[in-house]
Scaffold this motif. Structure first.
Motif, PDB file in Angstrom:
ATOM      1  N   ASP A 232       0.822  -1.210   0.000  1.00  0.00           N
ATOM      2  CA  ASP A 232       0.000   0.000   0.000  1.00  0.00           C
ATOM      3  C   ASP A 232       0.856   1.261   0.000  1.00  0.00           C
ATOM      4  OD1 ASP A 232      -2.314  -1.461  -0.020  1.00  0.00           O
ATOM      5  OD2 ASP A 232      -2.634  -1.352   2.146  1.00  0.00           O
ATOM      6  N   ARG A 233       1.964   1.215   0.709  1.00  0.00           N
ATOM      7  CA  ARG A 233       2.861   2.373   0.746  1.00  0.00           C
ATOM      8  C   ARG A 233       3.502   2.587  -0.627  1.00  0.00           C
ATOM      9  NH1 ARG A 233       4.752   4.813   5.450  1.00  0.00           N
ATOM     10  NH2 ARG A 233       4.206   2.976   6.683  1.00  0.00           N
ATOM     11  N   ALA A 234       3.877   1.498  -1.277  1.00  0.00           N
ATOM     12  CA  ALA A 234       4.436   1.612  -2.624  1.00  0.00           C
ATOM     13  C   ALA A 234       3.411   2.202  -3.587  1.00  0.00           C
ATOM     14  CB  ALA A 234       4.909   0.246  -3.113  1.00  0.00           C
ATOM     15  N   VAL A 235       2.152   1.810  -3.438  1.00  0.00           N
ATOM     16  CA  VAL A 235       1.096   2.332  -4.311  1.00  0.00           C
ATOM     17  C   VAL A 235       0.913   3.834  -4.092  1.00  0.00           C
ATOM     18  CG1 VAL A 235      -1.389   2.265  -4.763  1.00  0.00           C
ATOM     19  CG2 VAL A 235      -0.097   0.135  -4.579  1.00  0.00           C
ATOM     20  N   ALA A 236       1.000   4.277  -2.825  1.00  0.00           N
ATOM     21  CA  ALA A 236       0.870   5.713  -2.547  1.00  0.00           C
ATOM     22  C   ALA A 236       1.973   6.508  -3.233  1.00  0.00           C
ATOM     23  CB  ALA A 236       0.899   5.951  -1.034  1.00  0.00           C
ATOM     24  N   VAL A 237       3.194   5.987  -3.201  1.00  0.00           N
ATOM     25  CA  VAL A 237       4.311   6.654  -3.883  1.00  0.00           C
ATOM     26  C   VAL A 237       4.147   6.551  -5.393  1.00  0.00           C
ATOM     27  CG1 VAL A 237       6.822   6.700  -4.173  1.00  0.00           C
ATOM     28  CG2 VAL A 237       5.842   6.257  -1.914  1.00  0.00           C
ATOM     29  N   GLN A 238       3.636   5.418  -5.850  1.00  0.00           N
ATOM     30  CA  GLN A 238       3.382   5.232  -7.281  1.00  0.00           C
ATOM     31  C   GLN A 238       2.454   6.321  -7.815  1.00  0.00           C
ATOM     32  OE1 GLN A 238       0.851   1.866  -8.301  1.00  0.00           O
ATOM     33  NE2 GLN A 238       2.186   1.350 -10.032  1.00  0.00           N
ATOM     34  N   ARG A 239       1.384   6.617  -7.066  1.00  0.00           N
ATOM     35  CA  ARG A 239       0.461   7.670  -7.492  1.00  0.00           C
ATOM     36  C   ARG A 239       1.149   9.032  -7.533  1.00  0.00           C
ATOM     37  NH1 ARG A 239      -3.622   4.892  -4.219  1.00  0.00           N
ATOM     38  NH2 ARG A 239      -3.163   6.284  -2.473  1.00  0.00           N
TER      39      ARG A 239
END
Length: 341
Positions: free
Chosen positions: A166-173
């Protein structure tokens, strides 16, 4: 950032070199507010007032959402994520100085590619240790990311590796743009090893080119270098599929093939007969990451019993003064074996 699924809107980028400045541009182009920290006030002023960083990215216009300061406390104030954009062997010292200023429970995003000398730690391990945070708070950026091409908005992709998806997805966005496509991965070990090892293999490819060898030789070094990376990764618990992806073969091909690669061009100078010191002077005083990493990766491989002949050869050229032609002959004269053994 207590909720790792929320959007990251304000970021600090600590470091104003070519990749740090480029990644800051990507974030700003994605609509994020970005404050860069530059070691020298004149660089920070140039970024703020002239929208440029000519020392590292000549001719590139920086976006309005990006500003800069020489005060790390000001850069970090209100940041919802922190990008660490300093060279791998300086990361520990810099982060120690910033530790008391870091905002709590936000992603720390590592752009550094290397293995620390002495400790043999990967960059995410150094960050977690020095910052006193859990490993799942660290996001690693890797992939075929030559800074100048991305700064020119040429299409590129990267991997954001974090054990907390989930943290990676937040940075991805936060860093997705029309020209920069980030993917997520939970294999931090594999992504970091790929990013560190490819610099050493790029040295060997540059060295071969400098000695006058052609495409067959370079392709051989790339593929055998990939096998070397995968062997080390297997010993350390990495997912072997990672080495077939952007953080593995993708980054390896880009770094080994492009004249924009500092490691390849440094290797070319060594292949033409220059010493490490001469190559360093010719490169503006900068030592390619692979020169330092070949020592720490070699030590890391020895601790787990991984065979890394190209890394060992680069160590002997860079740190023992061995003739590149001699180590090349040794590599060709190694015991014959099955390709995948």
């Amino acid at each position: 950032m207590a909720d790792t699924g929320q959007d990251v809107q304000r970021l600090a980028v600590l470091g104003s070199g070519s990749w740090g400045t480029t990644f800051a541009k990507v974030l700003a182009d994605a609509g994020r507010e970005v404050t860069m920290w530059a070691r020298r006030e004149e660089v920070a002023r140039e970024i703020r007032e002239r929208r440029s960083n000519e020392g590292y990215l000549p001719g590139v216009r920086l976006p309005e959402l990006l500003t800069a300061t020489a005060d790390p406390a000001r850069a970090l104030a209100g940041a919802e994520a922190v990008v660490l954009a300093v060279p791998s062997q300086r990361l520990r010292a810099n982060l120690t100085g910033w530790r008391g200023l870091l905002p709590g429970n936000v992603p720390l995003i590592s752009l550094a590619k290397g293995v620390e000398l002495g400790t043999r730690k990967r960059m995410s391990e150094v960050i977690a240790e020095v910052a006193g945070i859990p490993p799942e708070q660290v996001v690693v950026v890797s992939g075929p990311n030559l800074a100048r091409e991305i700064a020119q908005e040429q299409p590129a992709a990267a991997v954001l590796a974090c054990t907390d998806h989930d943290r990676a997805v937040a940075v991805q966005r936060a860093c997705s743009t029309a020209y920069f496509r980030p993917y997520t991965n939970t294999d931090v070990i594999g992504c970091e090893l790929g990013g560190a090892c490819k610099n050493v293999i790029a040295l060997s490819c540059g060295m071969a080119a400098g000695m006058g060898f052609g495409t067959n030789t370079v392709a051989t070094l790339i593929t055998r270098g990939l096998a070397e990376m995968a062997r080390l990764g297997a010993k350390l618990g990495a997912d072997q599929l990672t080495f077939a992806g952007l953080a593995g073969v993708g980054d390896l091909v880009a770094t080994c093939s492009s004249p924009l690669s500092r490691n390849r061009t440094f290797g070319e100078r060594l292949g033409r007969g220059e010493t490490v010191e001469q190559a360093q002077r010719a490169g503006g005083g900068q030592v390619a990451e692979g020169v330092m990493s070949c020592s720490s990766i070699r030590e890391l491989a020895a601790t787990v019993g991984a065979d890394v002949p190209i890394t060992d050869a680069m160590y002997r050229v860079c740190h023992e003064g061995m003739d590149p032609a001699h180590v090349g002959a040794e590599l060709l004269g190694r015991k014959r074996k099955h390709e995948w053994s």
